[in-house]
Scaffold this motif. Structure first.
Motif, PDB file in Angstrom:
ATOM      1  N   VAL A  91      -5.090   3.148  -3.716  1.00  0.00           N
ATOM      2  CA  VAL A  91      -5.399   3.027  -2.298  1.00  0.00           C
ATOM      3  C   VAL A  91      -6.744   3.693  -2.006  1.00  0.00           C
ATOM      4  O   VAL A  91      -7.569   3.164  -1.252  1.00  0.00           O
ATOM      5  CB  VAL A  91      -4.274   3.653  -1.445  1.00  0.00           C
ATOM      6  CG1 VAL A  91      -4.591   3.553   0.026  1.00  0.00           C
ATOM      7  CG2 VAL A  91      -2.949   2.987  -1.762  1.00  0.00           C
ATOM      8  N   HIS A  92      -6.953   4.839  -2.638  1.00  0.00           N
ATOM      9  CA  HIS A  92      -8.206   5.568  -2.472  1.00  0.00           C
ATOM     10  C   HIS A  92      -9.371   4.702  -2.947  1.00  0.00           C
ATOM     11  O   HIS A  92     -10.423   4.647  -2.309  1.00  0.00           O
ATOM     12  CB  HIS A  92      -8.127   6.859  -3.285  1.00  0.00           C
ATOM     13  CG  HIS A  92      -9.257   7.779  -3.010  1.00  0.00           C
ATOM     14  ND1 HIS A  92      -9.317   8.545  -1.865  1.00  0.00           N
ATOM     15  CD2 HIS A  92     -10.387   8.032  -3.703  1.00  0.00           C
ATOM     16  CE1 HIS A  92     -10.439   9.235  -1.881  1.00  0.00           C
ATOM     17  NE2 HIS A  92     -11.105   8.940  -2.982  1.00  0.00           N
ATOM     18  N   ARG A  93      -9.178   3.987  -4.058  1.00  0.00           N
ATOM     19  CA  ARG A  93     -10.230   3.127  -4.605  1.00  0.00           C
ATOM     20  C   ARG A  93     -10.551   1.978  -3.657  1.00  0.00           C
ATOM     21  O   ARG A  93     -11.713   1.645  -3.440  1.00  0.00           O
ATOM     22  CB  ARG A  93      -9.801   2.574  -5.968  1.00  0.00           C
ATOM     23  CG  ARG A  93     -10.697   3.041  -7.067  1.00  0.00           C
ATOM     24  CD  ARG A  93     -10.563   2.343  -8.384  1.00  0.00           C
ATOM     25  NE  ARG A  93      -9.549   1.351  -8.485  1.00  0.00           N
ATOM     26  CZ  ARG A  93      -8.348   1.531  -9.042  1.00  0.00           C
ATOM     27  NH1 ARG A  93      -8.031   2.700  -9.540  1.00  0.00           N
ATOM     28  NH2 ARG A  93      -7.486   0.555  -9.107  1.00  0.00           N
TER      29      ARG A  93
ATOM     30  N   SER B 160       2.158   1.843  -3.403  1.00  0.00           N
ATOM     31  CA  SER B 160       1.287   1.886  -4.577  1.00  0.00           C
ATOM     32  C   SER B 160       0.753   3.288  -4.830  1.00  0.00           C
ATOM     33  O   SER B 160       0.921   4.209  -4.032  1.00  0.00           O
ATOM     34  CB  SER B 160       0.172   0.851  -4.491  1.00  0.00           C
ATOM     35  OG  SER B 160      -0.335   0.753  -3.212  1.00  0.00           O
ATOM     36  N   ASP B 161       0.121   3.408  -5.966  1.00  0.00           N
ATOM     37  CA  ASP B 161      -0.421   4.665  -6.427  1.00  0.00           C
ATOM     38  C   ASP B 161      -1.514   5.161  -5.466  1.00  0.00           C
ATOM     39  O   ASP B 161      -2.384   4.374  -5.085  1.00  0.00           O
ATOM     40  CB  ASP B 161      -1.024   4.382  -7.814  1.00  0.00           C
ATOM     41  CG  ASP B 161      -1.274   5.652  -8.578  1.00  0.00           C
ATOM     42  OD1 ASP B 161      -0.332   6.449  -8.695  1.00  0.00           O
ATOM     43  OD2 ASP B 161      -2.416   5.847  -9.028  1.00  0.00           O
ATOM     44  N   PRO B 162      -1.490   6.449  -5.068  1.00  0.00           N
ATOM     45  CA  PRO B 162      -2.533   6.940  -4.152  1.00  0.00           C
ATOM     46  C   PRO B 162      -3.944   6.669  -4.664  1.00  0.00           C
ATOM     47  O   PRO B 162      -4.840   6.356  -3.883  1.00  0.00           O
ATOM     48  CB  PRO B 162      -2.257   8.441  -4.076  1.00  0.00           C
ATOM     49  CG  PRO B 162      -0.830   8.601  -4.433  1.00  0.00           C
ATOM     50  CD  PRO B 162      -0.506   7.488  -5.388  1.00  0.00           C
TER      51      PRO B 162
ATOM     52  N   VAL C 281       0.838  -1.205   0.000  1.00  0.00           N
ATOM     53  CA  VAL C 281       0.000   0.000   0.000  1.00  0.00           C
ATOM     54  C   VAL C 281       0.869   1.249   0.000  1.00  0.00           C
ATOM     55  O   VAL C 281       0.639   2.198  -0.752  1.00  0.00           O
ATOM     56  CB  VAL C 281      -0.950  -0.011   1.223  1.00  0.00           C
ATOM     57  CG1 VAL C 281      -1.569   1.359   1.453  1.00  0.00           C
ATOM     58  CG2 VAL C 281      -2.028  -1.070   1.042  1.00  0.00           C
ATOM     59  N   LEU C 282       1.910   1.211   0.832  1.00  0.00           N
ATOM     60  CA  LEU C 282       2.819   2.354   0.963  1.00  0.00           C
ATOM     61  C   LEU C 282       3.451   2.713  -0.371  1.00  0.00           C
ATOM     62  O   LEU C 282       3.696   3.883  -0.666  1.00  0.00           O
ATOM     63  CB  LEU C 282       3.911   1.970   1.978  1.00  0.00           C
ATOM     64  CG  LEU C 282       4.806   3.070   2.484  1.00  0.00           C
ATOM     65  CD1 LEU C 282       3.981   4.131   3.164  1.00  0.00           C
ATOM     66  CD2 LEU C 282       5.828   2.505   3.461  1.00  0.00           C
TER      67      LEU C 282
END
Lengths: 197, 197
Positions: free
Chosen positions: A39-41, A34-36, A31-32
């Motif tokens: 994570v938002h999704r 990956s693309d924001p 998560v750290l």
């Protein structure tokens, strides 16, 4: 051992079923990095499930409306009802493409050791549906284990006097399997359930 | 196969490392049945990690400030530096309680097959730190596999001419293990690294 936010995330992930401390850590670092937006999704999907998903008021499958997709589908036959334990069993049966009737989701199986009796399942709701008189056949598709068998036996005893045909999914050798690796109970069932060719 | 929100969640969960379709489904149904507050906390933890966590500007460990907790701790010795591949290795070493120096996180290991050379790691940053003159000893704690060994060998060649003591973590039998189950390379290393008692 980590600082604030990352340890919080590891702790929260570790509460999920099947996610141990090592997987939680691995996912947190994923998560750290990956693309924001990703994570938002994921965070959004988690919250939307709680907001949108409820249980079908007819069959207790998961639904996003008053009734689930299957109950709303007028092309599905209303005279055959398939009883399953959980919504995921509905999905498994739908994948076979073999069944065009409707479902009833019990929400579990009878398990006296854990104190789960018929009153904890949607048995009363099933009886109400069957009382309507539209159902001609009931297929008991609870799991082929002790609890599932007990539940099927219980329901069969309850429903047969109503004049509804009751059947149980066939037990036997899994397709693509190897006879020598089948356990003795499965092999025994395959024998007793043999069919003329 | 599921309707909207629950299928979205299963898809998103399935993108996480180590989470297959079955686990994703299991977690999604767990989420569906858990307390809204728990789900809200997990979703929040995911987003906070992206907002708050960054990399320490000194050692590249995970941090929530300019520097990580270890680099800010003035009681830690600045003359011993332990080089690791990832932030999780820092946590693993911290758990032993054996090390009171500082760290340098490379961000990976040299892997020519995947095109990862020294330029893709924080090797230049390490050399700058060592150039400061405060470091007396460098412990190479990269993984005991081909890539980790290659990285350690590369760094040792680079650092030794600077007059800094360079050491590598001991390889040998894991404590609590069984000699007969050790692979031949580990057992061989345990022999060559034997210590007088």
């Amino acid at each position: 051992m980590y600082e604030g936010a990352i340890q919080d995330l590891i702790d929260e992930l570790g509460r999920l079923p099947g996610v141990g401390p090592k997987s939680a850590q691995r996912i947190a670092f994923h998560v750290l990095q990956s693309d924001p937006a990703d994570v938002h999704r994921l965070a959004g999907a988690l919250q939307r499930v709680k907001e949108l998903v409820r249980f079908c008021t007819t069959c207790y499958n998961v639904a996003e409306a008053e009734q689930c997709r299957i109950c709303r589908d007028s092309r599905r036959s209303g005279d055959v009802l398939c009883v399953v334990e959980e919504p995921k069993d509905v999905v498994a049966i739908e994948r076979t493409g073999e069944f065009r009737g409707r479902y009833h989701v019990l929400g579990g199986a009878i398990n006296p050791l854990e104190g789960i009796g018929p009153d904890h399942l949607r048995v009363r709701e099933l009886m109400t549906r069957l009382g309507g008189g539209a159902v001609r056949e009931l297929i008991l598709a609870t799991d082929p284990n002790t609890e599932g068998e007990a539940t099927a036996t219980y329901l069969a005893l309850l429903v047969k006097p109503m004049g509804i045909a009751v059947s149980r999914l066939a037990s036997g050798l899994p397709v693509g399997g190897d006879l020598e690796y089948a356990d003795e109970i499965t092999l025994g069932r395959a024998f007793s359930g043999r069919r003329a060719v």
